[in-house]
Design a protein around this motif. Structure first.
Motif, short mmCIF file in Angstrom:
data_model
loop_
_atom_site.label_atom_id
_atom_site.label_comp_id
_atom_site.label_asym_id
_atom_site.label_seq_id
_atom_site.Cartn_x
_atom_site.Cartn_y
_atom_site.Cartn_z
N THR A 76 -4.64 15.56 -5.61
CA THR A 76 -4.91 15.12 -4.24
C THR A 76 -4.70 13.61 -4.18
O THR A 76 -5.50 12.84 -4.72
N TRP A 77 -3.59 13.20 -3.56
CA TRP A 77 -3.30 11.77 -3.41
C TRP A 77 -3.87 11.31 -2.07
O TRP A 77 -3.76 12.01 -1.08
N PRO A 78 -4.45 10.12 -2.00
CA PRO A 78 -5.13 9.69 -0.78
C PRO A 78 -4.22 9.25 0.37
O PRO A 78 -4.65 9.27 1.52
N VAL A 79 -2.99 8.84 0.06
CA VAL A 79 -2.12 8.29 1.10
C VAL A 79 -0.82 9.08 1.14
O VAL A 79 -0.16 9.26 0.12
N ALA A 80 -0.46 9.58 2.33
CA ALA A 80 0.77 10.36 2.48
C ALA A 80 1.99 9.46 2.40
O ALA A 80 1.90 8.24 2.55
N ASP A 81 3.14 10.06 2.15
CA ASP A 81 4.43 9.38 2.15
C ASP A 81 4.46 8.20 1.18
O ASP A 81 4.62 7.04 1.58
N PRO A 82 4.33 8.47 -0.13
CA PRO A 82 4.28 7.37 -1.10
C PRO A 82 5.61 6.65 -1.26
O PRO A 82 6.67 7.21 -1.00
N ILE A 83 5.52 5.41 -1.70
CA ILE A 83 6.69 4.62 -2.08
C ILE A 83 6.90 4.89 -3.57
O ILE A 83 6.02 4.60 -4.38
N LEU A 84 8.06 5.45 -3.93
CA LEU A 84 8.33 5.88 -5.31
C LEU A 84 9.60 5.24 -5.85
O LEU A 84 10.53 4.97 -5.09
N SER A 85 9.67 5.07 -7.15
CA SER A 85 10.91 4.67 -7.80
C SER A 85 11.81 5.90 -7.91
O SER A 85 11.33 7.04 -7.85
N ASP A 86 13.10 5.69 -8.10
CA ASP A 86 14.01 6.82 -8.31
C ASP A 86 13.60 7.61 -9.54
O ASP A 86 13.64 8.84 -9.53
N ARG A 87 13.20 6.92 -10.60
CA ARG A 87 12.79 7.60 -11.83
C ARG A 87 11.62 8.52 -11.56
O ARG A 87 11.62 9.68 -11.97
N ARG A 125 0.86 -1.17 0.00
CA ARG A 125 0.00 0.00 0.00
C ARG A 125 0.91 1.23 0.00
O ARG A 125 2.01 1.19 0.52
N ARG A 126 0.47 2.31 -0.61
CA ARG A 126 1.21 3.58 -0.72
C ARG A 126 2.10 3.63 -1.96
O ARG A 126 2.69 4.67 -2.23
N THR A 127 2.24 2.53 -2.70
CA THR A 127 3.09 2.56 -3.89
C THR A 127 2.49 3.53 -4.90
O THR A 127 1.30 3.47 -5.20
N LEU A 128 3.31 4.42 -5.40
CA LEU A 128 2.86 5.40 -6.40
C LEU A 128 3.71 5.21 -7.65
O LEU A 128 4.93 5.26 -7.57
N ARG A 129 3.03 4.99 -8.76
CA ARG A 129 3.69 4.87 -10.06
C ARG A 129 3.14 5.97 -10.96
O ARG A 129 1.95 6.02 -11.23
#
Length: 176
Positions: A156-167, A55-59
């Motif tokens: 407006t993203w629903p979940v704070a502190d997303p998990i992001l790739s370096d790209r 959960r929290r993964t942002l692509r």
């Protein structure tokens, strides 16, 4: 399938219309004739699957530059996600505006993303699977994106502190 146009012209939320009986249900997820009846030409070039463990993964926010723009049909086959598109079409009256919708295995909803849009999502559940039907082949040299939290869009993203790739973390702000 039931098509609902979004505030961004050409983009649709597509709800499945399952037929159920004692065995379970059946639903068509794509039909070229049905899409064409709604003014959508989605020739299938490839289909992709994204598994997201946490959960929290942002692509996102991804797109392919001209002449390799791609339309896509995005659906969630497991878990849940917040799916977001940004209209980047040069001559569009909604250029720079975004739209978001929840896609999940429970709501049987897809999002049709026209060519010329950036696309991204954030997972709302662990173990989320996203499937894409693409109109164009992936062209690595044309792959691009804009920053997921660019203030020009104000998503407006629903979940704070997303998990992001370096790209995804390195994409720059949009320069219209």
């Amino acid at each position: 399938m039931n098509f609902t146009e979004t505030p961004l012209p050409g983009a649709f939320v597509v709800a499945l219309a399952p037929i159920a009986d004692e065995r379970g249900s059946f639903a068509r997820t794509y039909c070229r004739r049905t899409f064409a009846a709604h003014g959508i030409d989605l020739p299938v070039a490839q289909c992709n699957r994204s598994h997201n463990a946490r959960r929290r993964t942002l692509r996102g926010m991804h797109f392919q530059r001209a002449p390799y723009e791609e339309a896509k049909l995005v659906r969630c086959s497991r878990g849940a996600l917040w799916d977001v598109i940004i209209d980047l079409r040069q001559d569009s009256p909604t250029r720079g505006r975004w739209f978001g919708v929840e896609l999940s295995e429970r709501n049987d909803t897809s999002l049709y993303v026209p060519a010329g849009f950036a696309h991204g999502f954030q997972t709302l559940a662990d173990d989320t699977v996203v499937e894409y039907t693409m109109s164009a082949f992936y062209e690595p040299g044309a792959a691009s994106g804009v920053r997921w939290n660019d203030p020009a869009f104000g998503i407006t993203w629903p979940v704070a502190d997303p998990i992001l790739s370096d790209r995804d973390r390195r994409y720059e702000d949009w320069c219209p």
